[in-house]
Design an enzyme around this catalytic site. Structure first.
Site, short mmCIF file in Angstrom:
data_model
loop_
_atom_site.label_atom_id
_atom_site.label_comp_id
_atom_site.label_asym_id
_atom_site.label_seq_id
_atom_site.Cartn_x
_atom_site.Cartn_y
_atom_site.Cartn_z
N THR A 362 120.68 31.98 6.15
CA THR A 362 119.37 32.14 5.50
C THR A 362 118.99 33.62 5.43
O THR A 362 119.37 34.40 6.30
CB THR A 362 118.30 31.36 6.30
OG1 THR A 362 118.73 30.01 6.37
CG2 THR A 362 116.94 31.41 5.66
N SER A 434 112.74 24.46 8.29
CA SER A 434 111.91 25.27 9.20
C SER A 434 111.47 26.57 8.55
O SER A 434 110.78 27.38 9.18
CB SER A 434 112.71 25.61 10.46
OG SER A 434 113.10 24.45 11.13
#
Ligand code: DON
Length: 578
Positions: A362, A434
């Site tokens: 990410t 998340s």
């Protein structure tokens, strides 16, 4: 004279180039960009310097990040963005999250749990290109084609391999042996490219040129879509790709002290957990505590445990499951939760999972411009090189976002996160995330932009960095640098960075914590606008190859001069902190 001009020009370039993380915040008079993908920072910085807005800059950086760190994000993945528009004073969020293909069923993964982690069945329908396109359609001020140029240049001419890049590929190289196209493009003879290697990705450059030409639907229909379907053995079909849609969503909104928090709603858990935790913590005077003391860590860790308990139990894609968002972010609920905190002991967990969150699929980009536009983008392919599949002939690495679904209450995903039916696989559903791209507003104007990579650790990294600024008055860099900790309910242990002193550890152990040391808890990328100083500050997280791109296009004012500052006039001489 000619020589002098050349020297001046060069020194300007050096002083204003993107800066790696340091001990002092980066500063800019006219805007700030901060990203976890250092080699991509120049792309957005240049856009801002050439008059583009924050959204233009973030899009250019997002594509450049896909080239520079192809192991951590890319057009084969998805993204979330939280945006504030100065023009109309509104904030919104964009969900370009990958989506389960129509043929995906929970039963399949329950019977074949390994297939959710890598390979064709781990791939969810990508949303990144359509996300970037939607942002551009709504807010862009520069031509789309221009925003793709830095990425195309980097893919075709090459990116110099730095330490982070080398180490990450070294970690994963062995796992690429069954994925020949990824191995061919991303390694050198099966090994990590050496430091200084010029990493060229000509097929990816071609795909980016196609995206430059075709816009948002470039991967949804046409030859690349056909190749994606083929590469996944039709686990993701051309119909899945053609049907994919981004969604504009009402963000999660909360308040903390004098600030308004605007963050990502479901299918992210980030915004809900962040606001929930801030609501609980607003009942305490954190600034009266010693930062990093056992008392402080215990309070925050207990708050994290309670929030992550809800994540595991009742969070998922709100289009498929009735997530009680309003209740979770209400003050009444914060009161109930705060009552569970025991200064002398634990909020008890029910069961345990021995999973170590340790991956890097990410990237994050925070941008704020001189007009008062702001954007936080977190984009992902989930774990390193996602599914590990590169679509032959395209250079595009496909995500393994299916692993963010839950396939059984006791089966943890790559991030050690467990889930419930709320986050069970279903066709067309989006897996719980998340990622926590977040804006902080004051008097309706953005003053902070933040987010982080690293799975469940993201939420704790964002929480602590915001508290460091709001409660402890840390500058942007100090707020990012400060040691962090993380608790996610299951596994029932407190993860701490190595800097915590022995006394604090011993005291925490006596409070019942099992401690685990982990050197990197997220990589928070913080851009700040300071209305008093009329300056932009940047904190890039040295836990990754992060960089700031500060913008200084206006002349340096004399100390006595009054300047225009995001819509107001101000004399700034006294306002710069020591
Ligand atoms: O959406 C999520 O929560 C995960 N796919 C994020 C994974 C991640 O942050 C990888 N890290 N660097």
């Amino acid at each position: 004279m000619k020589k002098l001009i050349l020297i001046l020009f060069v020194s300007t370039l050096v002083s204003e180039a993107a800066l790696a993380a340091s001990f002092e915040p980066a500063w800019g008079r006219d805007g700030m960009l901060v990203t976890s993908v250092g080699p991509a920072a120049w792309a957005g910085q240049q856009v801002l310097e050439n008059g583009g807005n924050a959204i233009d800059a973030a899009i250019a950086t997002a594509f450049a990040a896909a080239v520079a760190h192809p192991f951590s994000s890319g057009v084969g993945g998805g993204m979330f963005a939280v945006v504030h528009s100065a023009a109309d004073g509104t904030s919104t969020s964009l969900d370009a999250r990958e989506t389960a293909p129509a043929g995906a069923t929970a039963e399949f993964y329950t019977k074949n749990p390994g297939s959710i982690r890598s390979g064709a069945r781990s791939v969810a329908v990508p949303g990144m290109v359509q996300g970037a396109w939607a942002l551009h359609q709504k807010y862009g001020s520069m031509p789309w084609e221009k925003l793709l140029e830095p990425a195309i240049k980097m893919a075709s001419e090459g990116v110099r391999v730095e330490i982070w890049h080398h180490n990450v590929v070294k970690r994963v190289a062995e796992r690429l042996k069954d994925f020949p196209e990824t191995r061919r493009i991303q390694t050198v003879d099966g090994m990590a490219p050496p430091l200084g290697w010029n990493h060229v990705q000509p097929e990816l450059a071609e795909s980016l040129r196609w995206i430059q030409k075709k816009g948002g639907k470039a991967l949804a229909v046409g030859p690349i879509a056909a190749k994606i379907a083929k590469a996944t053995g039709n686990a993701v079909t051309e119909l899945d790709l053609a049907r994919y849609e981004v969604k504009w969503r009402e963000p999660i909104r909360g308040s903390y002290r004098d600030y308004e928090i605007v963050s990502m709603p479901p299918p992210s858990s980030g915004g809900i957990l962040l606001v929930q935790m801030l609501n609980i913590l607003s009942r305490y005077d954190l600034s009266a505590m010693n930062h990093g003391s056992s008392e402080y860590v215990h309070l925050l860790a207990s708050t994290m445990k309670m929030a992550f308990e809800d994540r595991a139990g009742i969070l998922g894609d709100s289009d498929f499951y009735d997530v009680p968002v309003e209740k979770l972010i209400s003050m009444a609920y914060a009161d109930q939760q705060a009552a569970r905190f025991d200064p002398r002991g634990q909020v008890k967990a029910r069961s345990d999972h021995a999973q170590v969150p340790d991956d890097d699929g990410t990237t994050h980009i925070s941008v704020i411009d001189k007009h008062g536009n702001a954007i936080a983008i977190t984009q992902t392919i989930n774990t390193l090189f996602g599914s590990k599949i590169t679509v032959p002939g395209t250079g595009i690495v496909l995500n393994n976002e299916m692993d963010d679904f839950s396939i059984g209450p006791e089966l943890a995903n790559s991030w050690g996160a467990t889930g419930s039916t709320a986050n069970m696989v279903a066709p067309g559903k989006r897996p719980l995330s998340s990622m926590t791209p977040t804006l902080v507003l004051q008097d309706g104007k953005p003053v902070m932009v933040i987010g982080s990579p690293m799975g469940t650790l993201i939420i704790s990294a964002v929480l602590q960095t915001l508290i460091n600024v709001i409660d402890f008055d840390f500058d942007a860099q100090r707020a990012v640098n400060a040691p962090r900790f993380h608790h996610q309910w299951k596994p029932d242990r407190l993860t701490i960075e190595p800097e915590f002193p022995v006394e604090v550890r011993e005291r925490l152990q006596s409070l019942g914590y099992e401690l685990r040391e982990f050197s990197i808890i997220g990589a928070a990328e913080l851009a700040v606008f300071d209305p008093d100083a009329c300056m932009f500050w940047g904190g890039a997280d040295g836990r990754r190859d992060s960089r700031t791109g500060a913008v200084n296009t206006s002349p340096v004012p004399r100390p006595s001069e009054t300047v225009q500052c995001v819509g107001t006039s101000r004399n700034t001489a006294e306002a710069v902190p020591d």
